[in-house]
Motif scaffolding. Sequence first.
Motif: not given
Length: 509
Positions: A33-39, A116-117, A173-177
């Motif tokens: 989660x630390x990097x997936x959301x960046x993209x 999340x944090x 949205x799938x980077x969260x799901x």
Amino acid sequence: MPKIPDTTAIQADPGRWKALIFIALAQLMVVLDATIVNIALPSAQQDLGISDGNRQWVITAYALAFGGLLLFGGRIADLWGRKRTFVTGLIGFAAASALGGAATGEAMMLGARALQGAFGALLAPAALSLLAVTFTDAKERAKAFGIYGAIAGGGGAVGLILGGFLTEYLNWRWTFFVNIPFAIVAAVGAYLVVREPAGGRNRSPLDIPGVILSTLGLVSLVYGFTRAESAGWSDAGTIGLFVGSAVLLIAFVVTEYLVKSPLLPLRVVTNRNRGGVYLSLGLAVIAMFGLFLFLTYYLQVVKGYSPVKTGFAFLPMIVGMIVGSTQIGTRLMTRVPPRLLMAPGFLTAGIGMLLLTQLEVGTSYAGLILPAQLLLGLGMGTAFMPAMSLATLGVDPRDAGVASAMVNTSQQVGGAIGTALLNTIAASATTAYLADHAAGATTPAAQKLVQLQGMVEGYSAAIWWAVGILVLSATIAAVLINTGKPGGGPVAGSGAGADDEVRIPVVAH
């Protein structure tokens, strides 16, 4: 003198290897989660109408909640029970991820990231402390921490690959799901197979002043570095945050010295070996976060790679980390003292980083970037594994949660410092290069080339600093960490004597 018990009386948990699967899965989810959301951030920003000025808060809201609440989360794990805290953290993280994936506006997204944090701050120290109290045999501990160390080090790069795939072929949205199935499987598995040893809870009253001072101090520190990146180091607000953080954290240390039941018992951090781990690991993470940032930009902006191709370009580092952690580190951990793995590991990573100072616009991926990543991965994997194990070795079981939280805190603060510090150095070097060379670029093609060369010049300047930081990490590991190699028997120390001498195989509690 603490009593040395009969080691034959200590029974290993028969389900410990199954437990490792679910603990590792949860750790992978948090690190991803630390990097997936960046993209996914550019797509999410456009869909939700988030301004350029506020987009950093999608990253910052998570970092502030996670970094600020880690010590509190570690103490809750010690007080409430690690298994219960672990499962609660997983369920909360899944719910917050669902909220983020379903976000319809800026406020909903930022709230989901902060949640999340907060749940990550419960989950991360509970996961590491469960590992520490579950694996008590030196050889088994080496294997378990080898797997955990590979995930802790390489998960961020895996996040770049997964983030690229999900963003390019599905939706941001799938980077969260994607967190939801991870969390459900880990929570159900942990509930069924994780067994927490009896007598490991710390039922002392919660240190409320310590909670408030540490949370506000860490939030101020992390936000200070985040603000420095955008507003500058001389900005009055940035300076105010650093001064406020220093005052709050000094007051926290004084409070912990005076109160009867401290949030962070000072014996946890004043132990020479653990202090050396926290410091060297935090510094190494500064270099690592800088690398992820610059290499991602270099590959996408300068080389024109797609998000998916960029993610795959990080594979050599992941392979290196897995080999370094599960093969080199695990095999040597019970044979040599930790400093003889950590110091050479950080130096090997430093050599890989040194290669990347030679980056140019036309640099060959196979000729330079690939071998540099392999060296970085091998070095970091070899160093991370004994560091993770040593950070909780010899700790009283009642302090395992907060000792684990300190590992995560050093990494989180290191990441915030790395992103801000190295980005500022890169931006300054790029500006200086453009000021010197822009006048000579008279055609659009020449201007674009100078722009790209300026970016690469900035990356190279910052990477030189990262090399120096890794050399400093290696020096700290070599000088401060002086424990010998673990014995073949149980190593989970506890009690007053554990912090005085971690070479003792088992100390009574």
